[in-house]
Design an enzyme around this catalytic site. Structure first.
Site, PDB file in Angstrom:
ATOM      1  N   LYS A  14       0.834  -1.345   0.013  1.00  0.00           N
ATOM      2  CA  LYS A  14      -0.030  -0.021  -0.093  1.00  0.00           C
ATOM      3  C   LYS A  14       0.780   1.266   0.071  1.00  0.00           C
ATOM      4  O   LYS A  14       2.000   1.380   0.428  1.00  0.00           O
ATOM      5  CB  LYS A  14      -0.918  -0.047   1.316  1.00  0.00           C
ATOM      6  CG  LYS A  14      -0.232  -0.249   2.541  1.00  0.00           C
ATOM      7  CD  LYS A  14       0.129   1.206   3.146  1.00  0.00           C
ATOM      8  CE  LYS A  14       0.453   1.239   4.404  1.00  0.00           C
ATOM      9  NZ  LYS A  14       1.132   2.707   4.925  1.00  0.00           N
ATOM     10  N   PRO A  96      -2.741 -11.724   6.537  1.00  0.00           N
ATOM     11  CA  PRO A  96      -4.167 -10.948   6.670  1.00  0.00           C
ATOM     12  C   PRO A  96      -5.194 -12.061   7.265  1.00  0.00           C
ATOM     13  O   PRO A  96      -5.084 -13.115   6.951  1.00  0.00           O
ATOM     14  CB  PRO A  96      -4.689 -10.580   5.276  1.00  0.00           C
ATOM     15  CG  PRO A  96      -3.975 -11.718   4.295  1.00  0.00           C
ATOM     16  CD  PRO A  96      -2.754 -12.052   4.955  1.00  0.00           C
ATOM     17  N   ALA A  99      -7.290 -14.857   5.309  1.00  0.00           N
ATOM     18  CA  ALA A  99      -7.012 -16.007   5.146  1.00  0.00           C
ATOM     19  C   ALA A  99      -7.380 -17.315   5.887  1.00  0.00           C
ATOM     20  O   ALA A  99      -7.886 -18.383   5.312  1.00  0.00           O
ATOM     21  CB  ALA A  99      -5.251 -16.360   5.139  1.00  0.00           C
ATOM     22  N   GLY A 100      -7.805 -16.932   7.041  1.00  0.00           N
ATOM     23  CA  GLY A 100      -8.437 -17.904   8.005  1.00  0.00           C
ATOM     24  C   GLY A 100      -9.782 -18.118   7.554  1.00  0.00           C
ATOM     25  O   GLY A 100     -10.358 -19.542   7.891  1.00  0.00           O
ATOM     26  N   MET A 101     -10.526 -17.217   7.076  1.00  0.00           N
ATOM     27  CA  MET A 101     -12.051 -17.523   6.674  1.00  0.00           C
ATOM     28  C   MET A 101     -12.147 -18.502   5.480  1.00  0.00           C
ATOM     29  O   MET A 101     -12.990 -19.392   5.633  1.00  0.00           O
ATOM     30  CB  MET A 101     -12.592 -15.988   5.947  1.00  0.00           C
ATOM     31  CG  MET A 101     -13.818 -16.299   5.365  1.00  0.00           C
ATOM     32  SD  MET A 101     -14.400 -14.449   4.720  1.00  0.00           S
ATOM     33  CE  MET A 101     -13.358 -14.435   3.215  1.00  0.00           C
ATOM     34  N   ASP A 123      -2.771  -1.107  10.141  1.00  0.00           N
ATOM     35  CA  ASP A 123      -2.779  -1.304   8.767  1.00  0.00           C
ATOM     36  C   ASP A 123      -3.461  -2.496   8.375  1.00  0.00           C
ATOM     37  O   ASP A 123      -3.819  -2.454   6.989  1.00  0.00           O
ATOM     38  CB  ASP A 123      -1.368  -1.384   8.088  1.00  0.00           C
ATOM     39  CG  ASP A 123      -0.381  -0.117   7.910  1.00  0.00           C
ATOM     40  OD1 ASP A 123      -1.147   1.023   8.233  1.00  0.00           O
ATOM     41  OD2 ASP A 123       0.723  -0.166   8.234  1.00  0.00           O
TER      42      ASP A 123
END
Length: 286
Positions: A14, A96, A99-101, A123
Protein backbone atom coordinates in the site's frame (compact mmCIF):
# COMPACT_ATOMS: atom_id res chain seq x y z
CA UNK A 1 -17.78 -28.35 -0.05
CA UNK A 2 -14.98 -29.16 2.43
CA UNK A 3 -12.51 -26.45 3.39
CA UNK A 4 -9.10 -26.66 1.69
CA UNK A 5 -6.01 -27.80 3.57
CA UNK A 6 -3.81 -25.11 1.99
CA UNK A 7 -4.63 -21.51 1.07
CA UNK A 8 -2.48 -19.10 -0.93
CA UNK A 9 -3.02 -15.38 -0.49
CA UNK A 10 -1.75 -12.39 -2.45
CA UNK A 11 -1.30 -9.34 -0.23
CA UNK A 12 -0.85 -6.02 -2.09
CA UNK A 13 1.53 -3.40 -0.79
CA UNK A 14 0.00 0.00 0.00
CA UNK A 15 0.94 3.63 -0.52
CA UNK A 16 -0.25 6.73 1.27
CA UNK A 17 -1.29 9.13 -1.49
CA UNK A 18 -1.77 11.61 1.33
CA UNK A 19 -1.20 11.47 5.09
CA UNK A 20 -2.13 14.15 7.60
CA UNK A 21 -2.02 14.22 11.39
CA UNK A 22 -5.16 16.07 12.49
CA UNK A 23 -5.03 15.66 16.26
CA UNK A 24 -4.68 13.28 19.18
CA UNK A 25 -7.33 10.74 20.19
CA UNK A 26 -8.44 10.20 23.82
CA UNK A 27 -6.39 6.98 23.94
CA UNK A 28 -3.24 8.96 23.12
CA UNK A 29 -2.87 7.73 19.55
CA UNK A 30 -2.50 10.19 16.69
CA UNK A 31 -5.67 10.95 14.74
CA UNK A 32 -4.85 10.46 11.06
CA UNK A 33 -6.50 11.44 7.79
CA UNK A 34 -5.21 9.62 4.70
CA UNK A 35 -5.98 8.45 1.20
CA UNK A 36 -4.49 5.00 0.76
CA UNK A 37 -3.90 2.95 -2.37
CA UNK A 38 -3.17 -0.74 -2.88
CA UNK A 39 -0.64 -1.42 -5.64
CA UNK A 40 0.31 -4.36 -7.84
CA UNK A 41 3.32 -5.25 -5.74
CA UNK A 42 2.34 -8.39 -3.88
CA UNK A 43 3.65 -10.67 -1.20
CA UNK A 44 2.67 -14.33 -1.42
CA UNK A 45 1.44 -16.07 1.72
CA UNK A 46 0.87 -19.81 2.04
CA UNK A 47 -1.22 -21.13 4.95
CA UNK A 48 -1.60 -24.82 5.77
CA UNK A 49 -3.80 -26.55 8.31
CA UNK A 50 -1.81 -27.72 11.29
CA UNK A 51 -2.17 -28.82 14.90
CA UNK A 52 0.24 -26.06 15.91
CA UNK A 53 0.83 -22.40 15.16
CA UNK A 54 4.07 -21.91 13.25
CA UNK A 55 5.26 -18.92 11.23
CA UNK A 56 8.16 -18.91 8.77
CA UNK A 57 9.39 -15.68 7.22
CA UNK A 58 12.20 -16.57 4.79
CA UNK A 59 14.44 -13.67 3.90
CA UNK A 60 13.08 -11.45 6.67
CA UNK A 61 14.73 -10.29 9.87
CA UNK A 62 11.40 -9.54 11.55
CA UNK A 63 11.24 -11.59 14.77
CA UNK A 64 8.56 -14.27 15.04
CA UNK A 65 7.15 -13.84 18.54
CA UNK A 66 3.90 -12.83 20.23
CA UNK A 67 4.29 -9.26 18.88
CA UNK A 68 4.52 -10.42 15.27
CA UNK A 69 1.48 -9.43 13.20
CA UNK A 70 1.12 -12.91 11.72
CA UNK A 71 1.07 -14.53 15.15
CA UNK A 72 -1.36 -11.94 16.54
CA UNK A 73 -3.66 -12.35 13.54
CA UNK A 74 -3.81 -16.14 13.85
CA UNK A 75 -4.43 -16.05 17.61
CA UNK A 76 -7.12 -13.36 17.24
CA UNK A 77 -8.89 -15.38 14.53
CA UNK A 78 -8.92 -18.61 16.52
CA UNK A 79 -10.06 -16.78 19.66
CA UNK A 80 -12.89 -14.97 17.83
CA UNK A 81 -14.18 -18.05 16.02
CA UNK A 82 -13.63 -20.49 18.90
CA UNK A 83 -11.80 -22.91 16.62
CA UNK A 84 -9.39 -25.25 18.36
CA UNK A 85 -6.85 -25.47 15.56
CA UNK A 86 -3.48 -24.31 14.35
CA UNK A 87 -1.93 -23.07 11.13
CA UNK A 88 1.45 -23.22 9.45
CA UNK A 89 2.19 -19.86 7.77
CA UNK A 90 4.93 -19.11 5.27
CA UNK A 91 5.17 -15.36 4.85
CA UNK A 92 7.62 -12.52 4.57
CA UNK A 93 6.00 -9.77 6.62
CA UNK A 94 2.28 -9.81 7.41
CA UNK A 95 -0.64 -12.21 7.13
CA UNK A 96 -4.18 -10.94 6.57
CA UNK A 97 -6.93 -12.24 8.81
CA UNK A 98 -9.04 -13.07 5.76
CA UNK A 99 -6.92 -16.16 5.04
CA UNK A 100 -8.45 -17.97 8.00
CA UNK A 101 -11.93 -17.47 6.58
CA UNK A 102 -11.13 -19.79 3.66
CA UNK A 103 -8.84 -22.24 5.40
CA UNK A 104 -11.30 -23.11 8.17
CA UNK A 105 -14.62 -22.32 6.49
CA UNK A 106 -15.47 -19.42 8.81
CA UNK A 107 -18.17 -17.06 7.56
CA UNK A 108 -16.97 -13.66 8.74
CA UNK A 109 -18.20 -10.46 7.10
CA UNK A 110 -15.79 -7.77 5.90
CA UNK A 111 -16.88 -5.53 8.79
CA UNK A 112 -16.13 -8.32 11.27
CA UNK A 113 -12.74 -8.93 9.67
CA UNK A 114 -11.83 -5.22 9.70
CA UNK A 115 -12.89 -4.85 13.35
CA UNK A 116 -10.82 -7.91 14.24
CA UNK A 117 -7.94 -6.59 12.15
CA UNK A 118 -7.96 -3.21 13.88
CA UNK A 119 -7.22 -4.98 17.16
CA UNK A 120 -4.10 -6.48 15.55
CA UNK A 121 -2.58 -3.48 13.80
CA UNK A 122 -3.55 -0.12 12.32
CA UNK A 123 -2.74 -1.19 8.74
CA UNK A 124 -4.68 -4.48 8.82
CA UNK A 125 -8.18 -3.12 7.99
CA UNK A 126 -6.90 -1.48 4.81
CA UNK A 127 -4.87 -4.58 3.93
CA UNK A 128 -8.18 -6.45 3.92
CA UNK A 129 -10.18 -3.81 2.05
CA UNK A 130 -7.53 -2.69 -0.45
CA UNK A 131 -8.32 -0.65 -3.53
CA UNK A 132 -8.53 3.10 -2.90
CA UNK A 133 -9.83 4.33 0.47
CA UNK A 134 -10.12 7.44 2.61
CA UNK A 135 -8.77 6.23 5.95
CA UNK A 136 -9.13 8.05 9.26
CA UNK A 137 -8.66 7.56 12.99
CA UNK A 138 -5.80 5.15 13.66
CA UNK A 139 -6.56 3.37 10.39
CA UNK A 140 -9.81 1.79 11.55
CA UNK A 141 -12.27 4.13 9.80
CA UNK A 142 -12.38 3.28 6.09
CA UNK A 143 -14.40 4.81 3.27
CA UNK A 144 -14.03 2.91 -0.02
CA UNK A 145 -13.53 5.19 -3.02
CA UNK A 146 -13.80 4.64 -6.77
CA UNK A 147 -10.67 3.20 -8.44
CA UNK A 148 -7.65 5.46 -8.59
CA UNK A 149 -7.12 7.16 -11.98
CA UNK A 150 -4.91 5.10 -14.27
CA UNK A 151 -1.23 5.71 -13.51
CA UNK A 152 2.13 4.12 -12.74
CA UNK A 153 3.99 4.12 -9.42
CA UNK A 154 7.75 3.94 -9.00
CA UNK A 155 8.70 2.97 -5.45
CA UNK A 156 12.21 3.10 -4.00
CA UNK A 157 13.40 1.89 -0.61
CA UNK A 158 16.35 3.77 0.92
CA UNK A 159 19.23 1.89 2.48
CA UNK A 160 18.09 2.80 6.02
CA UNK A 161 14.60 2.26 7.43
CA UNK A 162 12.60 4.47 9.78
CA UNK A 163 11.10 3.62 13.18
CA UNK A 164 7.39 4.48 13.16
CA UNK A 165 7.22 5.36 16.90
CA UNK A 166 10.29 7.59 16.55
CA UNK A 167 8.78 9.34 13.51
CA UNK A 168 5.64 10.21 15.48
CA UNK A 169 7.71 11.33 18.46
CA UNK A 170 9.62 13.70 16.21
CA UNK A 171 6.33 14.96 14.80
CA UNK A 172 5.14 15.76 18.33
CA UNK A 173 8.32 17.78 18.92
CA UNK A 174 8.70 19.44 15.52
CA UNK A 175 5.29 19.55 13.89
CA UNK A 176 5.10 19.82 10.12
CA UNK A 177 4.75 22.59 7.53
CA UNK A 178 2.94 20.14 5.23
CA UNK A 179 -0.73 19.29 5.69
CA UNK A 180 -2.17 17.70 2.54
CA UNK A 181 -5.69 18.26 1.31
CA UNK A 182 -7.12 14.79 1.90
CA UNK A 183 -10.70 15.92 1.20
CA UNK A 184 -9.57 17.50 -2.06
CA UNK A 185 -7.71 14.33 -2.98
CA UNK A 186 -10.79 12.22 -2.29
CA UNK A 187 -12.76 14.45 -4.66
CA UNK A 188 -10.01 14.15 -7.29
CA UNK A 189 -10.30 10.35 -7.08
CA UNK A 190 -14.06 10.60 -7.49
CA UNK A 191 -13.58 12.90 -10.49
CA UNK A 192 -10.92 10.64 -12.04
CA UNK A 193 -8.57 13.64 -12.11
CA UNK A 194 -4.97 12.42 -11.75
CA UNK A 195 -3.47 15.93 -11.91
CA UNK A 196 -5.68 17.14 -9.06
CA UNK A 197 -4.92 13.98 -7.08
CA UNK A 198 -1.20 14.69 -7.37
CA UNK A 199 -1.64 18.38 -6.54
CA UNK A 200 -3.33 17.42 -3.25
CA UNK A 201 -0.72 14.81 -2.29
CA UNK A 202 1.54 15.18 0.71
CA UNK A 203 2.76 13.59 3.93
CA UNK A 204 2.80 15.42 7.24
CA UNK A 205 5.40 12.98 8.60
CA UNK A 206 7.96 13.51 5.84
CA UNK A 207 9.41 16.72 7.30
CA UNK A 208 10.20 15.12 10.66
CA UNK A 209 10.85 11.53 9.55
CA UNK A 210 14.62 11.77 9.76
CA UNK A 211 14.87 9.95 6.41
CA UNK A 212 17.97 11.59 4.95
CA UNK A 213 17.70 9.92 1.53
CA UNK A 214 14.16 11.12 0.76
CA UNK A 215 15.18 14.38 -1.00
CA UNK A 216 17.63 12.60 -3.32
CA UNK A 217 15.07 9.96 -4.33
CA UNK A 218 12.40 12.58 -4.90
CA UNK A 219 14.81 14.59 -7.02
CA UNK A 220 15.43 11.62 -9.33
CA UNK A 221 11.70 10.89 -9.60
CA UNK A 222 10.87 14.52 -10.35
CA UNK A 223 13.67 14.85 -12.91
CA UNK A 224 12.24 11.86 -14.77
CA UNK A 225 8.74 13.25 -15.06
CA UNK A 226 6.88 12.31 -11.87
CA UNK A 227 3.66 14.29 -11.43
CA UNK A 228 4.39 14.22 -7.72
CA UNK A 229 6.71 12.40 -5.34
CA UNK A 230 6.57 11.84 -1.61
CA UNK A 231 7.39 9.51 1.25
CA UNK A 232 4.76 6.91 2.13
CA UNK A 233 3.59 6.28 5.70
CA UNK A 234 6.16 7.01 8.37
CA UNK A 235 8.93 6.12 5.91
CA UNK A 236 11.22 5.27 4.57
CA UNK A 237 9.94 4.20 1.13
CA UNK A 238 9.49 7.00 -1.41
CA UNK A 239 7.32 6.90 -4.53
CA UNK A 240 6.46 8.91 -7.61
CA UNK A 241 3.26 8.97 -9.66
CA UNK A 242 3.53 8.94 -13.46
CA UNK A 243 1.02 9.29 -16.28
CA UNK A 244 3.43 7.82 -18.83
CA UNK A 245 4.86 4.27 -18.63
CA UNK A 246 8.08 5.16 -20.46
CA UNK A 247 8.86 7.94 -18.00
CA UNK A 248 8.09 5.60 -15.13
CA UNK A 249 10.50 2.98 -16.50
CA UNK A 250 13.18 5.62 -17.03
CA UNK A 251 12.78 6.80 -13.44
CA UNK A 252 13.04 3.21 -12.17
CA UNK A 253 16.23 2.64 -14.15
CA UNK A 254 17.76 5.88 -12.87
CA UNK A 255 16.98 4.90 -9.29
CA UNK A 256 18.41 1.40 -9.69
CA UNK A 257 21.80 2.95 -10.31
CA UNK A 258 21.72 4.11 -6.67
CA UNK A 259 19.26 1.87 -4.80
CA UNK A 260 18.76 -1.90 -4.66
CA UNK A 261 15.01 -1.99 -4.00
CA UNK A 262 13.14 -0.22 -6.79
CA UNK A 263 9.70 -1.32 -8.02
CA UNK A 264 7.32 -0.40 -10.82
CA UNK A 265 3.64 -0.92 -10.02
CA UNK A 266 0.10 0.12 -10.88
CA UNK A 267 -3.06 0.65 -8.80
CA UNK A 268 -4.63 -2.54 -7.48
CA UNK A 269 -8.41 -2.53 -7.12
CA UNK A 270 -8.52 -5.18 -4.39
CA UNK A 271 -7.03 -6.11 -1.06
CA UNK A 272 -5.59 -9.35 0.27
CA UNK A 273 -7.25 -12.25 -1.52
CA UNK A 274 -7.18 -15.98 -1.79
CA UNK A 275 -6.04 -17.16 -5.21
CA UNK A 276 -5.94 -20.62 -6.82
CA UNK A 277 -2.59 -22.08 -7.75
CA UNK A 278 -0.71 -18.84 -7.07
CA UNK A 279 3.06 -18.95 -7.52
CA UNK A 280 4.73 -19.38 -4.14
CA UNK A 281 7.22 -16.57 -4.41
CA UNK A 282 7.52 -13.05 -3.09
CA UNK A 283 7.36 -9.92 -5.18
CA UNK A 284 10.49 -9.05 -7.11
CA UNK A 285 11.77 -5.91 -8.74
CA UNK A 286 9.69 -5.02 -11.77
Amino acid sequence: MPSPKTVTVLAPAKLNLSLDVVGTLPNGYHDLDMVMQAITLHETLVLRRSRYLTVRMPGSFVPVNEKNTAVKAALAFFHYTGLLAGVDITIRKQVPVRAGMELYGARLSMSELCALGASIGADVPFALMGGTCRVQGIGDLLKPLPPCPDCWFVVAMPSVGISTPEAFQRYDRMGSPAHPDCAGQEQAVRDGDLAALCAAAGNALEFCSGATETPAIRSILDANGALTSLMTGSGAAVFGIFDDPDRARSAAEALRAEYQQVYLARPDRGGARVVPNAPRRTAKNA
